[in-house]
Design an enzyme around this catalytic site. Structure first.
Site, mmCIF file in Angstrom:
data_model
loop_
_atom_site.group_PDB
_atom_site.id
_atom_site.type_symbol
_atom_site.label_atom_id
_atom_site.label_comp_id
_atom_site.label_asym_id
_atom_site.label_seq_id
_atom_site.Cartn_x
_atom_site.Cartn_y
_atom_site.Cartn_z
ATOM 1 N N SER A 255 0.846 -1.197 0.000
ATOM 2 C CA SER A 255 0.000 0.000 0.000
ATOM 3 C C SER A 255 0.877 1.240 0.000
ATOM 4 O O SER A 255 2.009 1.222 0.514
ATOM 5 C CB SER A 255 -0.897 0.011 1.238
ATOM 6 O OG SER A 255 -1.563 1.247 1.396
ATOM 7 N N TYR B 144 -3.508 -1.303 10.124
ATOM 8 C CA TYR B 144 -3.422 -1.582 8.686
ATOM 9 C C TYR B 144 -2.179 -0.918 8.090
ATOM 10 O O TYR B 144 -1.408 -1.557 7.362
ATOM 11 C CB TYR B 144 -4.678 -1.089 7.980
ATOM 12 C CG TYR B 144 -4.651 -1.298 6.482
ATOM 13 C CD1 TYR B 144 -5.039 -2.514 5.930
ATOM 14 C CD2 TYR B 144 -4.230 -0.278 5.624
ATOM 15 C CE1 TYR B 144 -5.000 -2.713 4.556
ATOM 16 C CE2 TYR B 144 -4.196 -0.476 4.252
ATOM 17 C CZ TYR B 144 -4.581 -1.692 3.718
ATOM 18 O OH TYR B 144 -4.534 -1.886 2.360
#
Length: 241
Positions: free
Chosen positions: A135, A148
């Site tokens: 990410s 996350y």
């Protein structure tokens, strides 16, 4: 990586980025296997793409990860690409009552599962490529999704090491680095204003054709190439309100 004539396992291949990858790899004349917990969702993908091979598997369970590998080894021993895509995102604060349980589930899904699968599948003699979905938050976190963001930073670091470690096995390691996209990751509607998965898939396949091993799009390209002061400024701007 050759874009055609592969046999590919995509974890979380029934939705979001995973579904985008499933569709495109099928279009590129590959055999695609997807796994997931919900049979109904897998069947929906099967109805849309009849050639896809589905396997029910809860990746949060160690025994099921091992069973998935054994099933592939027995039935699809020519599998040559593993795509570690499955992940969950929870909007939590460290002060929330359920923070610890939430943290454990995110770490299990986003870190333990792909590391375990990688260690299993590199034993396949046919394996030539591992693709890990990280990410843009690996470079600059978003405090509303702290665990996350941290798992993706961990997974990027691991991916960099893995690329070096698997050279002797001649296994290519490719990192897919998405920005926020219009998916249901984290909850329905949270990312509606972000770019489409379809546009992202087009962009990363162009980069695959160029031979890149770090595939980016939009703001993730910016973060990949940002200096430390630039990343700090981005973090501060993101949390200024």
């Amino acid at each position: 990586m050759n874009l055609s004539n592969n046999k590919i396992l995509i974890t979380g291949g029934a939705s979001g980025i995973g579904l985008g990858l499933t569709q495109r790899f099928i279009e590129e004349n590959n055999t695609v296997i997807i796994c997931g917990r919900r049979e109904s969702v897998l069947n929906d993908v099967k109805a849309q793409f009849p050639s896809v091979i589905t396997k029910i598997c809860d990746l949060t369970v160690e025994a099921e990860r091992i069973a998935l590998y054994e099933w592939v080894k027995e039935n699809h021993s020519d599998l040559n690409v593993l795509i570690n895509n499955a992940g969950i995102q929870k909007w939590v604060s460290v002060s929330d009552a359920g923070f610890y349980e939430s943290m454990k589930s995110e770490i299990n899904t986003n870190i333990e599962a792909p590391l375990h699968l990688t260690s299993l599948f590199i034993e396949l003699k046919s394996l030539t490529t591992v693709m890990n979905v990280t990410s843009g938050l690996a470079f600059s976190p978003f405090a509303k999704i702290p665990v996350y963001s941290a798992t993706k930073a961990f997974f990027r670091s691991f991916t960099l090491s893995l690329r070096h470690l698997l050279k002797e096995k001649n296994i290519e390691v490719i990192e897919i680095i998405p920005p926020a996209l219009n998916t249901d990751l984290g909850g329905v509607g949270l990312h509606d204003a972000h770019p489409s998965v379809a546009d992202f898939i087009v962009a990363i396949f162009e980069q695959l054709k160029e031979g890149r091993n770090e595939l980016t799009f939009g703001t993730s390209e910016t973060r990949l190439n940002a200096s430390v002061p630039e990343l700090k400024a981005h973090f501060e701007a993101l949390h200024s309100n």
